[in-house]
Design a protein around this motif. Structure first.
Motif, mmCIF file in Angstrom:
data_model
loop_
_atom_site.group_PDB
_atom_site.id
_atom_site.type_symbol
_atom_site.label_atom_id
_atom_site.label_comp_id
_atom_site.label_asym_id
_atom_site.label_seq_id
_atom_site.Cartn_x
_atom_site.Cartn_y
_atom_site.Cartn_z
ATOM 1 N N TRP A 1 0.824 -1.204 0.000
ATOM 2 C CA TRP A 1 0.000 0.000 0.000
ATOM 3 C C TRP A 1 0.854 1.249 0.000
ATOM 4 C CZ3 TRP A 1 -4.792 -0.827 -1.266
ATOM 5 C CH2 TRP A 1 -5.338 -2.085 -1.022
ATOM 6 N N SER A 2 0.469 2.199 -0.803
ATOM 7 C CA SER A 2 1.177 3.466 -0.897
ATOM 8 C C SER A 2 0.145 4.581 -0.983
ATOM 9 C CB SER A 2 2.062 3.468 -2.147
ATOM 10 O OG SER A 2 2.635 4.715 -2.352
ATOM 11 N N GLY B 1 -2.791 1.177 -11.369
ATOM 12 C CA GLY B 1 -2.421 -0.207 -11.164
ATOM 13 C C GLY B 1 -2.090 -0.419 -9.703
ATOM 14 N N ALA B 2 -1.625 -1.605 -9.376
ATOM 15 C CA ALA B 2 -1.335 -1.949 -7.988
ATOM 16 C C ALA B 2 0.108 -2.411 -7.834
ATOM 17 C CB ALA B 2 -2.276 -3.059 -7.530
ATOM 18 N N PHE B 3 0.663 -2.137 -6.664
ATOM 19 C CA PHE B 3 1.971 -2.678 -6.308
ATOM 20 C C PHE B 3 1.735 -3.963 -5.523
ATOM 21 C CE2 PHE B 3 2.876 1.942 -6.497
ATOM 22 C CZ PHE B 3 3.845 1.909 -7.480
ATOM 23 N N ILE C 1 9.220 2.235 -13.174
ATOM 24 C CA ILE C 1 8.785 0.869 -12.862
ATOM 25 C C ILE C 1 9.835 -0.076 -13.411
ATOM 26 C CG2 ILE C 1 7.055 -0.887 -13.403
ATOM 27 C CD1 ILE C 1 5.007 1.401 -13.560
ATOM 28 N N ASP C 2 10.356 -0.968 -12.562
ATOM 29 C CA ASP C 2 11.371 -1.916 -13.055
ATOM 30 C C ASP C 2 10.968 -3.372 -12.848
ATOM 31 O OD1 ASP C 2 11.776 -2.152 -10.361
ATOM 32 O OD2 ASP C 2 13.908 -1.754 -10.426
ATOM 33 N N ALA C 3 9.715 -3.618 -12.441
ATOM 34 C CA ALA C 3 9.184 -4.978 -12.363
ATOM 35 C C ALA C 3 7.692 -4.898 -12.687
ATOM 36 C CB ALA C 3 9.406 -5.580 -10.983
ATOM 37 N N LEU C 4 7.259 -5.619 -13.708
ATOM 38 C CA LEU C 4 5.882 -5.550 -14.190
ATOM 39 C C LEU C 4 5.321 -6.957 -14.368
ATOM 40 C CD1 LEU C 4 3.516 -3.851 -15.441
ATOM 41 C CD2 LEU C 4 4.662 -4.191 -17.653
ATOM 42 N N PHE D 1 4.689 -4.130 -10.296
ATOM 43 C CA PHE D 1 3.526 -3.342 -10.670
ATOM 44 C C PHE D 1 2.578 -4.230 -11.463
ATOM 45 C CE2 PHE D 1 1.327 0.015 -13.126
ATOM 46 C CZ PHE D 1 0.858 0.752 -12.052
ATOM 47 N N ASP D 2 1.286 -4.120 -11.171
ATOM 48 C CA ASP D 2 0.294 -5.002 -11.792
ATOM 49 C C ASP D 2 -0.842 -4.191 -12.410
ATOM 50 O OD1 ASP D 2 -1.146 -7.461 -12.351
ATOM 51 O OD2 ASP D 2 -2.415 -6.980 -10.637
ATOM 52 N N VAL D 3 -1.111 -4.426 -13.675
ATOM 53 C CA VAL D 3 -2.255 -3.808 -14.348
ATOM 54 C C VAL D 3 -3.268 -4.868 -14.780
ATOM 55 C CG1 VAL D 3 -0.978 -1.776 -15.148
ATOM 56 C CG2 VAL D 3 -1.070 -3.811 -16.596
#
Length: 79
Positions: free
Chosen positions: A11-12, A22-24, A68-71, A38-40
């Motif tokens: 949560w941010s 999107g969501a972390f 973003i460096d992880a998707l 990161f999730d879309v």
């Protein structure tokens, strides 16, 4: 590409304007360790996912390149 399991949300309350909707998510990697991705796609806790990392992750949002460096790029079907 990495394979992992979603363990929960990160949560941010604030984030930079360049980050799209999107969501972390906290992802435990099959190879050990974990990362925030990161999730879309709408991945849920317990689902196995495929994660792209590095500049490839940010390039999904071209021409903007958010930090973003992880998707999460795929949800693995149970079979």
């Amino acid at each position: 590409m990495l394979k992992g399991t979603v363990k929960g949300s990160v949560w941010s309350t604030k984030r930079v304007d360049d980050v799209p909707n999107g969501a972390f998510l906290d992802v435990e990697l099959e190879s050990g360790g974990s990362l925030v991705a990161f999730d879309v796609l709408g991945s849920g806790v317990g689902e196995q996912v495929l994660v792209a990392t590095g500049s490839v992750a940010a390039s999904r949002f071209a021409p903007a390149h958010p930090p973003i460096d992880a998707l999460i790029v795929g949800i693995i079907d149970a079979g």
